[in-house]
Write an enzyme that holds these catalytic residues in place. Sequence first.
Site, PDB file in Angstrom:
ATOM      1  N   THR A 398       0.604  -0.962  -0.180  1.00 31.38           N
ATOM      2  CA  THR A 398      -0.323   0.093   0.202  1.00 31.38           C
ATOM      3  C   THR A 398       0.662   1.116   0.252  1.00 31.38           C
ATOM      4  O   THR A 398       2.122   1.435   0.404  1.00 31.38           O
ATOM      5  CB  THR A 398      -0.855  -0.069   0.941  1.00 31.38           C
ATOM      6  OG1 THR A 398      -1.659  -1.027   1.194  1.00 31.38           O
ATOM      7  CG2 THR A 398      -1.589   0.774   0.894  1.00 31.38           C
ATOM      8  N   SER A 463     -10.575  -4.207   4.910  1.00 34.27           N
ATOM      9  CA  SER A 463      -9.380  -3.455   5.101  1.00 34.27           C
ATOM     10  C   SER A 463      -8.960  -2.182   6.239  1.00 34.27           C
ATOM     11  O   SER A 463      -9.427  -1.874   6.748  1.00 34.27           O
ATOM     12  CB  SER A 463      -9.772  -1.931   3.673  1.00 34.27           C
ATOM     13  OG  SER A 463      -8.990  -1.358   3.749  1.00 34.27           O
ATOM     14  N   SER A 464      -7.772  -2.635   6.312  1.00 32.97           N
ATOM     15  CA  SER A 464      -7.238  -1.628   7.174  1.00 32.97           C
ATOM     16  C   SER A 464      -6.855  -0.183   6.920  1.00 32.97           C
ATOM     17  O   SER A 464      -6.431   0.408   7.583  1.00 32.97           O
ATOM     18  CB  SER A 464      -5.306  -2.343   8.339  1.00 32.97           C
ATOM     19  OG  SER A 464      -5.990  -2.977   8.724  1.00 32.97           O
TER      20      SER A 464
END
Length: 583
Positions: A398, A463-464
């Site tokens: 990410t 999702s984080s």
Amino acid sequence: MKMIRLVAAVAALLTTSCTSNMATGPAAAPPPEAAATPRAAVQETEPFVIAANPLAAKAGQDVLKRGGSAIDAAIAVQAMLSLVEPQSSGLGGGAFLTYLDGASGKLTIYDGRETAPAQASPSMFLGPDGKPLGYREAVTSGRATGVPGAVAMLAMVHAEHGALDWSSLFSAAERTAEEGFVISPRLGRFLGIAFPQLGTPDATAYFADADGERKTTGDRLKNPEYADFVRRLAANGPGALYGGSTAAKIVAKTRAAPLEGRMTMADLAGYKPVKREALCNPYRVYLVCVPPPPSSGVALLQLLAMLEKTDIATRGPEDAQAWFLFAEASRLMYADRDQYIGDPAFASIPVQGLLEPAYVASRAALIGESAASSPPEAGTPRGAVLAAADKTLEPAGTSHFIVRDAQGNVVSITTTVESIFGSGRMVDGFFLNNQLTDFSFSPVDDNGRPAANAVAPGKRPRSSMTPTILLDSDGKFAGAIGSAGGNSILAYVAKSLVGAIDWDLSMQEALALPNLVARGSRFGGELDKFAPGVADGLAARGVDLKPGQGEDSGVHAVIIRDGRVDGGYDPRREGVVLVGTGE
């Protein structure tokens, strides 16, 4: 589901937090590498771009110089990141974007999370023996890829908040792909690691030099296929990805063996980003606003709320007890997050219950004088539905970046292709995500209870990613933050906020603080970065730190201090803070 309303949260902040002074810790010396970094200080009205790669940040700044809006610049940044930081994010992935309208002060969440194909099934990550597939086997498979959402989401935001033509926002990425760019040390480092994605035919061919050897730091890398794609994307809009030849290639690539996927042209054509209401909660003198589920933003808010029940603010980065409190609160947060968070269209998520003061206090009260020998269990917040214990594998990856334009519009966006180089499969010069591996591989437990994050057709995996915006007591922009790092994102962001807000460090110093991620039975930390005595003090409290894993953090943040902008980039990456338009 009724969300906590922004207006109510601002009112609560005005009546409870604004009357007290910001708590700060002792004037402890920052880590050596942080102390040498000067604090960025500019007028509050100036635009800025903070991103993980200088070429990407410059592409965004150039758009601002042409009179572009924050979202115009963000599109240019993302297009460049897809090229120069392909291990982290790209046009074949997804994103969450938190948007602050400078004129109205309105916050909007744009959910560009990938979705499972219509033919997906809860058992798609189980092998013939009924057991979950191994991660290395699943990550490069065709069924790992979800329907990409970043491009459609960016197009939606641009239609509402863009100032320049969509067609004018991709020229820097197109030119750089055509002419080539020098592989940076960070990308070169990842190219030297035996990730399974780098063993795919696509990645092998893309990164090969004239002798068939893998390129490395300092080599020039050209990508004419990507140049051609962004040229078509600029001319034709998002339809260049969701239909036509590129869509057909994506379907073919994901349906190729081994472990072929189930995506169709209809899945791509039917993808829709979602606008959501921001979820906000006070922390000290700020209002912290994050995306709701399927993002894990509520978990970040819960962690901060638990920390506010401790005396961490009276301590500092050289105090082992401060890090102990952070570790134990993190474990409690992750236990709840892992149990309950998923796609709200498919599962009942106890968002309000997780943030209710009485529940937060009950969780914080579980923090003892030493770490519990066994991992904490999830609590039972109001509205909770009994679910299976989570078994999701969520690797690090990410990228996060922040843009503000001259009109005060702010974009805080976290974007990803999931793990390093996504699935390792490429189409038209960009990597496809492996986002569906963010689902729980096991759809039910031994008692038949479904996992909140099990696979389902059209579902968005948990999702984080938590692109965050801070507001002050008047509801004005006070800062923004977000990070890379898989499930560790929540710890990375919280640590940085504690450093900047509670310990009064500059943002650059706060981001450089050592990372500590406590989840379940594992305590991961950057052992060589803690102040002397901290690791021993933690060990005496039952926290046995082990070296961290994954891609490290990638936190980028700004905070407004006395009318000035204090911006920072994660020193573990190659980020940069660009202030103004470069004129």
